[in-house]
Design a protein around this motif. Sequence first.
Motif, PDB file in Angstrom:
ATOM      1  N   GLU A  37       0.847  -1.189   0.000  1.00 51.29           N
ATOM      2  CA  GLU A  37       0.000   0.000   0.000  1.00 51.29           C
ATOM      3  C   GLU A  37       0.884   1.241   0.000  1.00 51.29           C
ATOM      4  OE1 GLU A  37      -3.375   0.324  -0.130  1.00 51.29           O
ATOM      5  OE2 GLU A  37      -3.406  -1.840  -0.525  1.00 51.29           O
ATOM      6  N   VAL A  38       0.812   2.018  -1.075  1.00 50.36           N
ATOM      7  CA  VAL A  38       1.608   3.244  -1.187  1.00 50.36           C
ATOM      8  C   VAL A  38       0.682   4.411  -1.490  1.00 50.36           C
ATOM      9  CG1 VAL A  38       3.651   1.997  -1.979  1.00 50.36           C
ATOM     10  CG2 VAL A  38       2.023   2.873  -3.648  1.00 50.36           C
ATOM     11  N   GLN A  39       1.104   5.580  -1.096  1.00 47.21           N
ATOM     12  CA  GLN A  39       0.292   6.766  -1.337  1.00 47.21           C
ATOM     13  C   GLN A  39       0.288   7.119  -2.822  1.00 47.21           C
ATOM     14  OE1 GLN A  39       1.159  10.098   1.201  1.00 47.21           O
ATOM     15  NE2 GLN A  39       1.214   8.849   3.068  1.00 47.21           N
ATOM     16  N   GLN A  40      -0.892   7.455  -3.317  1.00 53.28           N
ATOM     17  CA  GLN A  40      -1.042   7.763  -4.742  1.00 53.28           C
ATOM     18  C   GLN A  40      -0.165   8.936  -5.162  1.00 53.28           C
ATOM     19  OE1 GLN A  40      -5.176   8.380  -5.632  1.00 53.28           O
ATOM     20  NE2 GLN A  40      -5.823   6.409  -4.804  1.00 53.28           N
ATOM     21  N   ARG A  41      -0.010   9.894  -4.269  1.00 54.78           N
ATOM     22  CA  ARG A  41       0.723  11.102  -4.652  1.00 54.78           C
ATOM     23  C   ARG A  41       2.170  10.792  -5.029  1.00 54.78           C
ATOM     24  NH1 ARG A  41       2.486  14.438   0.689  1.00 54.78           N
ATOM     25  NH2 ARG A  41       2.788  12.696   2.120  1.00 54.78           N
ATOM     26  N   TYR A  42       2.768   9.782  -4.388  1.00 54.79           N
ATOM     27  CA  TYR A  42       4.146   9.441  -4.727  1.00 54.79           C
ATOM     28  C   TYR A  42       4.251   8.870  -6.134  1.00 54.79           C
ATOM     29  CZ  TYR A  42       5.124  10.112   0.237  1.00 54.79           C
ATOM     30  OH  TYR A  42       5.253  10.646   1.490  1.00 54.79           O
ATOM     31  N   LEU A  43       3.279   8.067  -6.528  1.00 61.04           N
ATOM     32  CA  LEU A  43       3.273   7.520  -7.884  1.00 61.04           C
ATOM     33  C   LEU A  43       3.083   8.632  -8.912  1.00 61.04           C
ATOM     34  CD1 LEU A  43       1.114   4.300  -7.327  1.00 61.04           C
ATOM     35  CD2 LEU A  43       3.608   4.507  -7.391  1.00 61.04           C
ATOM     36  N   VAL A  44       2.215   9.605  -8.584  1.00 58.57           N
ATOM     37  CA  VAL A  44       2.002  10.740  -9.486  1.00 58.57           C
ATOM     38  C   VAL A  44       3.286  11.565  -9.610  1.00 58.57           C
ATOM     39  CG1 VAL A  44       0.719  12.880  -9.830  1.00 58.57           C
ATOM     40  CG2 VAL A  44      -0.463  10.838  -8.999  1.00 58.57           C
ATOM     41  N   MET A  45       3.976  11.783  -8.491  1.00 66.03           N
ATOM     42  CA  MET A  45       5.235  12.532  -8.520  1.00 66.03           C
ATOM     43  C   MET A  45       6.255  11.854  -9.415  1.00 66.03           C
ATOM     44  SD  MET A  45       5.678  13.404  -4.474  1.00 66.03           S
ATOM     45  CE  MET A  45       4.409  14.285  -3.548  1.00 66.03           C
ATOM     46  N   ILE A  46       6.397  10.539  -9.258  1.00 68.09           N
ATOM     47  CA  ILE A  46       7.373   9.797 -10.041  1.00 68.09           C
ATOM     48  C   ILE A  46       7.023   9.856 -11.524  1.00 68.09           C
ATOM     49  CG2 ILE A  46       8.345   7.501 -10.470  1.00 68.09           C
ATOM     50  CD1 ILE A  46       7.810   6.894  -7.487  1.00 68.09           C
ATOM     51  N   GLY A  47       5.761   9.607 -11.849  1.00 68.56           N
ATOM     52  CA  GLY A  47       5.338   9.619 -13.244  1.00 68.56           C
ATOM     53  C   GLY A  47       5.485  10.986 -13.884  1.00 68.56           C
ATOM     54  N   THR A  48       5.080  12.029 -13.165  1.00 69.40           N
ATOM     55  CA  THR A  48       5.172  13.384 -13.714  1.00 69.40           C
ATOM     56  C   THR A  48       6.612  13.801 -13.933  1.00 69.40           C
ATOM     57  OG1 THR A  48       3.119  13.995 -12.564  1.00 69.40           O
ATOM     58  CG2 THR A  48       4.520  15.790 -13.361  1.00 69.40           C
ATOM     59  N   THR A  49       7.463  13.500 -12.969  1.00 65.98           N
ATOM     60  CA  THR A  49       8.880  13.857 -13.102  1.00 65.98           C
ATOM     61  C   THR A  49       9.517  13.119 -14.277  1.00 65.98           C
ATOM     62  OG1 THR A  49       9.061  14.287 -10.728  1.00 65.98           O
ATOM     63  CG2 THR A  49      11.107  13.898 -11.927  1.00 65.98           C
ATOM     64  N   ALA A  50       9.128  11.870 -14.484  1.00 61.39           N
ATOM     65  CA  ALA A  50       9.654  11.109 -15.618  1.00 61.39           C
ATOM     66  C   ALA A  50       9.261  11.772 -16.935  1.00 61.39           C
ATOM     67  CB  ALA A  50       9.145   9.667 -15.567  1.00 61.39           C
ATOM     68  N   VAL A  51       7.990  12.180 -17.047  1.00 59.95           N
ATOM     69  CA  VAL A  51       7.513  12.828 -18.273  1.00 59.95           C
ATOM     70  C   VAL A  51       8.226  14.163 -18.491  1.00 59.95           C
ATOM     71  CG1 VAL A  51       5.512  13.895 -19.381  1.00 59.95           C
ATOM     72  CG2 VAL A  51       5.269  11.691 -18.215  1.00 59.95           C
ATOM     73  N   VAL A  52       8.349  14.962 -17.433  1.00 60.14           N
ATOM     74  CA  VAL A  52       9.008  16.270 -17.548  1.00 60.14           C
ATOM     75  C   VAL A  52      10.474  16.099 -17.930  1.00 60.14           C
ATOM     76  CG1 VAL A  52       9.767  18.286 -16.223  1.00 60.14           C
ATOM     77  CG2 VAL A  52       7.434  17.434 -15.966  1.00 60.14           C
ATOM     78  N   THR A  53      11.132  15.111 -17.337  1.00 53.57           N
ATOM     79  CA  THR A  53      12.546  14.885 -17.635  1.00 53.57           C
ATOM     80  C   THR A  53      12.751  14.490 -19.091  1.00 53.57           C
ATOM     81  OG1 THR A  53      12.966  14.191 -15.343  1.00 53.57           O
ATOM     82  CG2 THR A  53      14.578  13.548 -17.010  1.00 53.57           C
ATOM     83  N   VAL A  54      11.933  13.570 -19.585  1.00 55.84           N
ATOM     84  CA  VAL A  54      12.035  13.155 -20.988  1.00 55.84           C
ATOM     85  C   VAL A  54      11.765  14.342 -21.914  1.00 55.84           C
ATOM     86  CG1 VAL A  54      10.976  11.726 -22.775  1.00 55.84           C
ATOM     87  CG2 VAL A  54      11.466  10.745 -20.528  1.00 55.84           C
ATOM     88  N   ALA A  55      10.756  15.154 -21.566  1.00 55.75           N
ATOM     89  CA  ALA A  55      10.427  16.326 -22.381  1.00 55.75           C
ATOM     90  C   ALA A  55      11.592  17.315 -22.408  1.00 55.75           C
ATOM     91  CB  ALA A  55       9.162  16.998 -21.857  1.00 55.75           C
ATOM     92  N   LEU A  56      12.238  17.522 -21.268  1.00 59.77           N
ATOM     93  CA  LEU A  56      13.371  18.451 -21.215  1.00 59.77           C
ATOM     94  C   LEU A  56      14.540  17.944 -22.049  1.00 59.77           C
ATOM     95  CD1 LEU A  56      13.568  19.681 -17.494  1.00 59.77           C
ATOM     96  CD2 LEU A  56      13.196  21.074 -19.530  1.00 59.77           C
ATOM     97  N   PHE A  57      14.847  16.660 -21.923  1.00 61.69           N
ATOM     98  CA  PHE A  57      15.956  16.115 -22.698  1.00 61.69           C
ATOM     99  C   PHE A  57      15.660  16.195 -24.194  1.00 61.69           C
ATOM    100  CE2 PHE A  57      17.473  14.617 -18.694  1.00 61.69           C
ATOM    101  CZ  PHE A  57      18.824  14.386 -18.860  1.00 61.69           C
ATOM    102  N   ALA A  58      14.413  15.938 -24.580  1.00 58.00           N
ATOM    103  CA  ALA A  58      14.040  16.061 -25.993  1.00 58.00           C
ATOM    104  C   ALA A  58      14.144  17.514 -26.449  1.00 58.00           C
ATOM    105  CB  ALA A  58      12.626  15.531 -26.203  1.00 58.00           C
ATOM    106  N   PHE A  59      13.736  18.434 -25.592  1.00 58.18           N
ATOM    107  CA  PHE A  59      13.801  19.863 -25.910  1.00 58.18           C
ATOM    108  C   PHE A  59      15.244  20.288 -26.154  1.00 58.18           C
ATOM    109  CE2 PHE A  59      14.575  24.127 -24.098  1.00 58.18           C
ATOM    110  CZ  PHE A  59      13.860  24.901 -25.000  1.00 58.18           C
ATOM    111  N   PHE A  60      16.149  19.898 -25.286  1.00 56.31           N
ATOM    112  CA  PHE A  60      17.547  20.305 -25.428  1.00 56.31           C
ATOM    113  C   PHE A  60      18.247  19.593 -26.578  1.00 56.31           C
ATOM    114  CE2 PHE A  60      17.112  21.487 -20.835  1.00 56.31           C
ATOM    115  CZ  PHE A  60      17.378  22.837 -21.002  1.00 56.31           C
ATOM    116  N   ARG A  61      17.749  18.452 -26.977  1.00 51.53           N
ATOM    117  CA  ARG A  61      18.418  17.676 -28.023  1.00 51.53           C
ATOM    118  C   ARG A  61      17.917  17.996 -29.423  1.00 51.53           C
ATOM    119  NH1 ARG A  61      21.696  13.322 -28.213  1.00 51.53           N
ATOM    120  NH2 ARG A  61      21.589  11.955 -30.032  1.00 51.53           N
ATOM    121  N   TYR A  62      16.619  18.290 -29.566  1.00 49.79           N
ATOM    122  CA  TYR A  62      16.042  18.375 -30.901  1.00 49.79           C
ATOM    123  C   TYR A  62      15.523  19.771 -31.296  1.00 49.79           C
ATOM    124  CZ  TYR A  62      16.202  13.294 -30.542  1.00 49.79           C
ATOM    125  OH  TYR A  62      16.622  12.003 -30.375  1.00 49.79           O
ATOM    126  N   SER A  63      15.218  20.636 -30.336  1.00 54.04           N
ATOM    127  CA  SER A  63      14.673  21.944 -30.702  1.00 54.04           C
ATOM    128  C   SER A  63      15.794  22.947 -30.960  1.00 54.04           C
ATOM    129  CB  SER A  63      13.750  22.470 -29.586  1.00 54.04           C
ATOM    130  OG  SER A  63      14.502  22.855 -28.452  1.00 54.04           O
TER     131      SER A  63
END
Length: 295
Positions: free
Chosen positions: A134-160
Amino acid sequence: MDEFLQSLIRGLGTGSIYSLLALGFVIIYKSTQVISFAQPAFMLAGAVLVSYLSPAVSFLGAVLVAAVVIAVLALGVERTVLRPMVGKPVFVVAIITIGVDVVVRVVTNAFIGLDVRQVGDPWGLNTVSFLGAEVQQRYLVMIGTTAVVTVALFAFFRYSRIGLAMRAVAYDQEVALAQGISVGSVFALSWALAGGLAALAGVFVATGAGVDQQLWIVALKALPAIILGGLESLGGAVVGGLAVGVVESLFGTYQSDFAPWLGPNFGLVAPYALMLLVLLVRPYGLFGKREVERL
């Protein structure tokens, strides 16, 4: 096993907050060679803004608006306060960012008052079963959101084009300027990105607990994260933030059983102990680059 998994997820969730803050620190440092101590204030301001917006709009809408507003605020700070300091010693500029932090926090605290404000997140302290624990939902949301933001940032710096321009400025400002890149615009965009990331981190800190005047202290945990990963490494910022969060969580869970002689609150300083141990072996951080100066 369930306790270990709960502690690990909690650490990764908290570490995701540190990673977002660390990314902001590193983005500014790579562009300007200055460590911005204004990040805690931007984090607090973002969380407070969401607490006022969430009753009127959806939580997601409030977060997006707050991230944009704080990004504009950070850009304005760079344009009005720090732009005239270009060419001044780095130490002087860093001290000015401390002043910015104090001013923004004082103004923001007036909107907080003495009560704890809620950001209106839909998760609260609710739990969900994850791999049998049993884990708190907010931690899963934090992990997922940070993963998406990180991938978006790396794509931004690499391709734009803008991202490539920011990388060029980070590599050599004079050469970038000679190639027609607006270094000033890159500085401003760096601050805007860092401000938006800080606002998002502030919202995550406030989920389940609310916003009070001491929320900004959490941002100090991002400092060992950036030093651990390396001041010039975006990937190092993410890894360092996650490592700090996991170490802090695991020590908080198991330290009283295996090393009670360290004291009841050693988990709070464990990230700094980890930072010191890494610096003894890697003075430039895990992913930092050794600087060679020619005499």
